[in-house]
Enzyme design. Structure first.
Site, PDB file in Angstrom:
ATOM      1  N   HIS A 201       0.768  -1.213   0.027  1.00  0.00           N
ATOM      2  CA  HIS A 201      -0.061   0.184  -0.167  1.00  0.00           C
ATOM      3  C   HIS A 201       0.997   1.209   0.122  1.00  0.00           C
ATOM      4  CE1 HIS A 201      -3.156   2.827   0.902  1.00  0.00           C
ATOM      5  NE2 HIS A 201      -4.041   1.965   1.087  1.00  0.00           N
TER       6      HIS A 201
ATOM      7  N   ARG B   9      -2.821   1.022  -6.601  1.00  0.00           N
ATOM      8  CA  ARG B   9      -1.750   1.044  -5.548  1.00  0.00           C
ATOM      9  C   ARG B   9      -0.317   0.507  -5.841  1.00  0.00           C
ATOM     10  NH1 ARG B   9      -5.953  -1.248  -0.781  1.00  0.00           N
ATOM     11  NH2 ARG B   9      -7.041   0.767  -0.346  1.00  0.00           N
TER      12      ARG B   9
END
Length: 666
Positions: free
Chosen positions: A266, A337
């Site tokens: 992330h 991401r």
């Protein structure tokens, strides 16, 4: 064993409807005679437990927390996707389906993804009916915001605590069924083995984490909803207790494990601050709606900031490199991401990182505060040229949207993000891989189902933001309740399953022997000592960027570390009582096997796609380079005694409804 995905025939938009119309059903009177075990009470497990109990099944639900409401789903912040097109910006079921397949770099199963998009709208209606306080716009309608990898606003949210509010909705539905006696709740229990009788999953062995008692529990079907395996890296955004034990135990009993190398890094996490940390903290992707990501344009400014000679606010606009907006103008800061994470790593590796370690970039809200402030000034017919007023009004808007996230950041970092830009850096977050399941969400073990993050089915090689909550609730509320009935229909005459069967006795014996080995091991090092070593190997050689040399080394190093762990680990305390070190020892033992399979899967996949980035397979400008001719398949691994002996089975991915193209967000 041949993989049978059981995908229905017909056009993709009709598969789920046609399937439901022709599925086997269990009538209400017979549901009362069927037992279902559910392991995990997050959004997937909790919604499944509540729904199956409402339908009439007898449910036994297990969680290792002291309450279902403390499941890790509570940590999800940003939102939940659904194709309702409230914004009128061109969204549709097909577009959600397409964005998800494209976002997963064309490594997801089309039929499952389209079903997910179809039922997404029902989830929002269900949650509103439960009283979940989703955000609303000025007219009273539900509000939306955007997430990475999309050009529409389809993410429903409740400030920065969406997961918590959705989990409370599922928890309240569970509590109603607990009160009716349809759910028997086993808090502070951990599943340690699956029991198979005559080829079917018929129960589990669980340990009471308070008393240490080892228990046998039987059922006509077992559902695993225990989340992902990100803590194999030690440092991740997961809660420290999150683990892979339930999923790994069923893998060792015959459930294939699919695509373990597909793990999401992330891009929006608080950077690592030192070796003392036991976990990392996520800053919601929703912040990328209004926050702009940048680093200094010059190496001299970056060095000055790292050394404390300059502040980020000292740099003028022309001295800042908004690198995502520069490289990906169509999507800007809202690229997926995996793309954002690799871009941040590239900038930091090039020397532009802004914290003391050189591994951080800025997430800046100054532009958003100005934009919202001026808008509010016009609305209120105030002076839009009054900078102090504009700042005050804009800050109020940002605080209303993201306030709790800003508070959390300030408490951890001790800096005011309204004034000084946040510092962020990629960290391990979500696992797209997991137990292989067919269209019914059943593993390769008959009667053993896997839902939510614990299965592999919906996200391909990269999960789009706000899709985890969507998948968990879709599986639990709207998919599993149909498909499990199809499996259970022939079992209505089986009757209660005895826990005195030889298979239960043998499984309990095996679990007790494992626990006793740890308690009696005369080692020298703590469990965390080995977990940290594993995490360092994983991050350094199986992390954001991988290569054949590093992966081969990781496989050997993890195997050696596993042998050392079983020889040298020291577990204090007793077996028959409260013992958190013993809990951790069992979990880390599983991570030490999973980590090796993870690296083996990454080594065999000679391509880059989504969260799996092999340095040998990238374009001239550093983008992931897929090999659709040779790797457009699900890699499902069969357990054969140890990870090095795992056997690969391939489920070819058929793309009838999207065109395989180079994934571009420019």
């Amino acid at each position: 064993m041949a993989l049978d995905s059981k995908i229905p025939d017909g056009p993709i938009s009709e598969k789920w409807t046609h399937y439901k119309d022709h599925i086997n059903l269990v009538n209400p009177a017979n549901k009362r005679n069927l037992d279902v075990i559910i392991v995990g009470t997050g959004l997937a497990g909790g919604s499944a437990a509540a729904t199956l109990a409402e339908l009439g099944y007898n449910v036994k639900a297990f969680c290792f927390q002291d309450s279902p409401r403390r499941a890790h789903s509570i940590a999800a912040q940003g939102g939940i996707n659904a194709a309702k097109n409230y914004q009128g910006d061109g969204d549709s079921t097909f577009r959600l389906f397409y964005d998800t397949v494209k976002g997963g770099d064309y490594r997801a199963r089309e039929a499952n993804v389209h079903r997910l998009a179809e039922v997404s709208a029902n989830i929002i209606d269900q949650c509103v009916a439960q009283g979940v306080p989703l955000a609303r716009e000025y007219g009273g309608l539900l509000d939306n915001r955007s997430f990475g990898g999309t050009l529409v606003s389809r993410t429903f949210y409740a400030k920065g605590q969406t997961g918590q509010q959705l989990l409370l909705g599922a928890y309240s539905a569970m509590n109603r069924q607990i009160g009716r006696g349809k759910i028997k709740m086993y808090n502070r229990h951990e599943m340690l083995d699956l029991v198979i009788v005559n080829g079917k999953a018929r129960g589990i062995i669980a340990r009471n984490l308070v008393t240490g008692e080892i228990e046998r529990h039987s059922a006509h079907a077992v559902v695993i909803g225990s989340g992902g395996y990100g803590n194999v890296f030690f440092l991740s955004t997961n809660a420290m207790g999150s683990n892979a034990t339930a999923a790994w135990k069923i893998h060792k009993k015959g459930a294939f494990f699919a695509n373990p190398c597909y793990t999401q890094i992330h891009p929006t996490c608080i950077p690592v601050s030192g070796d003392h940390q036991s976990k990392l903290t996520l800053m919601s992707e929703s912040l990328r709606n209004d926050g702009r990501i940048w680093v200094p344009k010059s190496l001299e400014d970056a060095k000055a900031i790292r050394e404390g000679r300059k502040k980020p606010t000292d740099l003028k606009e022309e001295e800042r490199d908004y690198y995502l907006e520069r490289r990906y103008p169509s999507f800007g800061n809202l690229v997926p991401r995996d793309v954002a994470s690799r871009a941040a790593k590239e900038r930091c590796d090039a020397g532009f990182g802004v914290n003391k370690t050189g591994e951080a970039v800025y997430l800046d809200f100054a532009s958003a505060i100005q934009r919202y402030g001026k808008e509010q000034a016009y609305i209120k017919q105030l002076d839009a040229n009054d900078s102090k007023l504009v700042y005050k009004l804009g800050k109020e808007v940002v605080a209303n949207k993201y306030g709790n996230l800003f508070q959390m950041y300030e408490k951890i970092v001790d800096e005011n993000p309204y004034v000084t830009p946040m510092m962020i850096y990629p960290a391990v977050h979500y696992t797209m891989g997991g137990t292989w399941v067919d269209y019914n969400l059943m593993t390769t073990i008959p009667g053993c189902f896997s839902i939510g993050e614990s299965n592999f089915s919906d996200h391909g090689a990269n999960r789009l933001g706000a899709s985890a909550l969507m998948q968990g609730l879709a599986d639990g509320y709207f998919v599993l309740p149909y498909t499990i009935g199809d499996y259970l229909a022939p079992d209505i005459k089986v009757g209660p399953i005895s826990t005195d069967l030889p298979e239960f006795v043998e499984a309990e014996k095996n679990v007790r022997e494992q626990l006793e080995r740890f308690i009696n091991n005369n080692g020298k090092h703590s469990v965390d000592h080995f977990h940290k070593k594993l995490g360092k190997i994983m991050w350094d050689k199986v992390g954001m960027a991988r290569n054949a040399k590093g992966l081969s080394e990781a496989i050997e190093e993890i195997a050696a570390l596993r042998e050392e762990f079983h020889r040298e680990v020291k577990v204090p305390g007793v077996l028959d009582g409260f013992n958190q070190e013993l809990e951790k020892a069992m979990r880390v033992a599983d991570f030490l096997e999973l980590g090796e399979l993870f690296a083996k899967d990454a080594l065999h996949r000679n391509e880059s796609c989504g969260g799996h980035f092999r340095e040998e397979y990238q374009s001239a400008d550093g983008e992931a380079q897929r090999d659709d001719a040779n790797f457009a398949y699900v890699a499902a691994w069969e357990y054969k005694g140890k990870p090095s002996d795992a056997v690969l089975h391939k489920e070819p991915l058929v793309f009838d409804n999207v065109k395989l193209v180079t994934r571009s967000y420019k």
